[in-house]
Design an enzyme around this catalytic site. Sequence first.
Site, PDB file in Angstrom:
ATOM      1  N   HIS A   1       0.842  -1.202   0.000  1.00  0.00           N
ATOM      2  CA  HIS A   1       0.000   0.000   0.000  1.00  0.00           C
ATOM      3  C   HIS A   1       0.875   1.248   0.000  1.00  0.00           C
ATOM      4  O   HIS A   1       1.342   1.668   1.057  1.00  0.00           O
ATOM      5  CB  HIS A   1      -0.923  -0.007   1.228  1.00  0.00           C
ATOM      6  CG  HIS A   1      -2.040  -0.984   1.104  1.00  0.00           C
ATOM      7  ND1 HIS A   1      -3.243  -0.665   0.517  1.00  0.00           N
ATOM      8  CD2 HIS A   1      -2.124  -2.288   1.418  1.00  0.00           C
ATOM      9  CE1 HIS A   1      -4.033  -1.726   0.509  1.00  0.00           C
ATOM     10  NE2 HIS A   1      -3.369  -2.732   1.046  1.00  0.00           N
TER      11      HIS A   1
ATOM     12  N   GLU B   1       0.041   4.230  -0.254  1.00  0.00           N
ATOM     13  CA  GLU B   1      -0.604   5.353   0.445  1.00  0.00           C
ATOM     14  C   GLU B   1      -0.292   5.366   1.937  1.00  0.00           C
ATOM     15  O   GLU B   1      -0.475   6.379   2.599  1.00  0.00           O
ATOM     16  CB  GLU B   1      -2.132   5.327   0.195  1.00  0.00           C
ATOM     17  CG  GLU B   1      -2.932   4.216   0.879  1.00  0.00           C
ATOM     18  CD  GLU B   1      -2.972   2.891   0.116  1.00  0.00           C
ATOM     19  OE1 GLU B   1      -2.032   2.637  -0.676  1.00  0.00           O
ATOM     20  OE2 GLU B   1      -3.917   2.109   0.328  1.00  0.00           O
TER      21      GLU B   1
END
Lengths: 248, 205
Positions: free
Chosen positions: B188, B190
């Site tokens: 991920h 983010e």
Amino acid sequence: MPNKAAPLRVIARLDTKNGRLIKPVRFEGVRQIDNLMERVESYVLGGIDELAIFDVVSSLYNTPTELEVVGEISKAFSICIAAGGGVSSINDAEKLLRFGADKILINTSAVKNKDLIRSISREIGTQSTAVSIQAKKSELLGFEVMVEAGRQQTGMAVCDWMSEIQDLGAGEIIMTSVDSDGVNAGLDSQLISYLSHCQVDRPLILGGGFSPLSHVGLPRVIDGLLVGSFFHLKGGLSEDVRASVSYV
Amino acid sequence: MSKVTILKLGVYNRGSIFNWLWRNGCQPVEECGASIKLDDVQNLIIPGVSTFEKLQSAFQNLDVELFREKVSAGELRVIAICAGMQFLFESSEESPGAKGLGLLKGHISKLQPDSHQSVKSVNIGWRETHINTAQFNHADPVHSFYYCHKYGLANVELDDVIVGKSVFAGVEFASIVKWKALLGVQFHPEISGFAADKILQHFDG
């Protein structure tokens, strides 16, 4: 390619009430902690792996979860946020995710409505559905699952509940010792010993009472530690946490 | 400020993706598969807190052939995250019967722990990722990213499509895949620290 054993995960626990950071003691008494964002920054710079945000009050009184806290932290930092507290429907989960949570923590509602784990994991995947368990020592059951901020008994043994939630779709288990929570007197060694005999196929995170003063040997069944008071009150670093435990 | 379209998946980590894009000066817009006009989109994110089956529903009304053409021609730049990356492949053990985009060849499976290791069936946490820096522009050949997944493309070797790999439970799995203007990441970005923001440079071409 080396296949190193995964390092112990260190997760900073934040408890919120009305948008402020608090520190419950044994899930009940509350101390208020100031400067939320500065503290979170120090935890992130200090090397934590993730954050877990609980809202004890919303679970007790069904008030809105502290979405603003989740939003502020998600805007400022690039770190995984697991959030929960009063999540009783997919709509509650959606709100937390809309503000910046990456994983959902379910506690009391999972016990009352087992289908909730299934329905949330179908939406966001098993891996992002975490179930938190409040464990309290019991003569009869070894350790008993408690709900409503550690106040109400369920009659279920912790090992049995872990098996059940894994089948329902829990991707991770966050375990907190009700007796040790917030008192900084060391992890609950009896709970650690109890957990080492449970069948657990999901990452298991243990919280409640971490103190660097007592070195603890952890069984491999425990993948990480949830740390609250030690960070909030002592300003500790993740490396202090990792240094004071070892796998046995 | 580059406009980035996020494929709407119903419930997913929407806030986290938006905050990531805002922090990096992008202008995120969320659209569902049915309303995305591929001719008007240059940058697309397929988010990852989801399941293979839900991705199939999200893509139901999207013209996959046009999608493939646009990606091949470099007119549509895509970053696919976690389950989104898995959906670039043909099928997945997570949702038997569901069809992936099939832009990349392969079947997604559970990352089965080998019998000698007492590990769990879900890979969560920061993991070292080995990067083929000749094929993927990244400063370090080994970098830690944050993973949260149960399934993956297992038993891989680095090549010109599998440009990053990691290991869980003794199984090497694809962590960065690249084909034309398509970039898929199993981790991920983010929530993998500010260093992972560089992944967004993919939208710069």
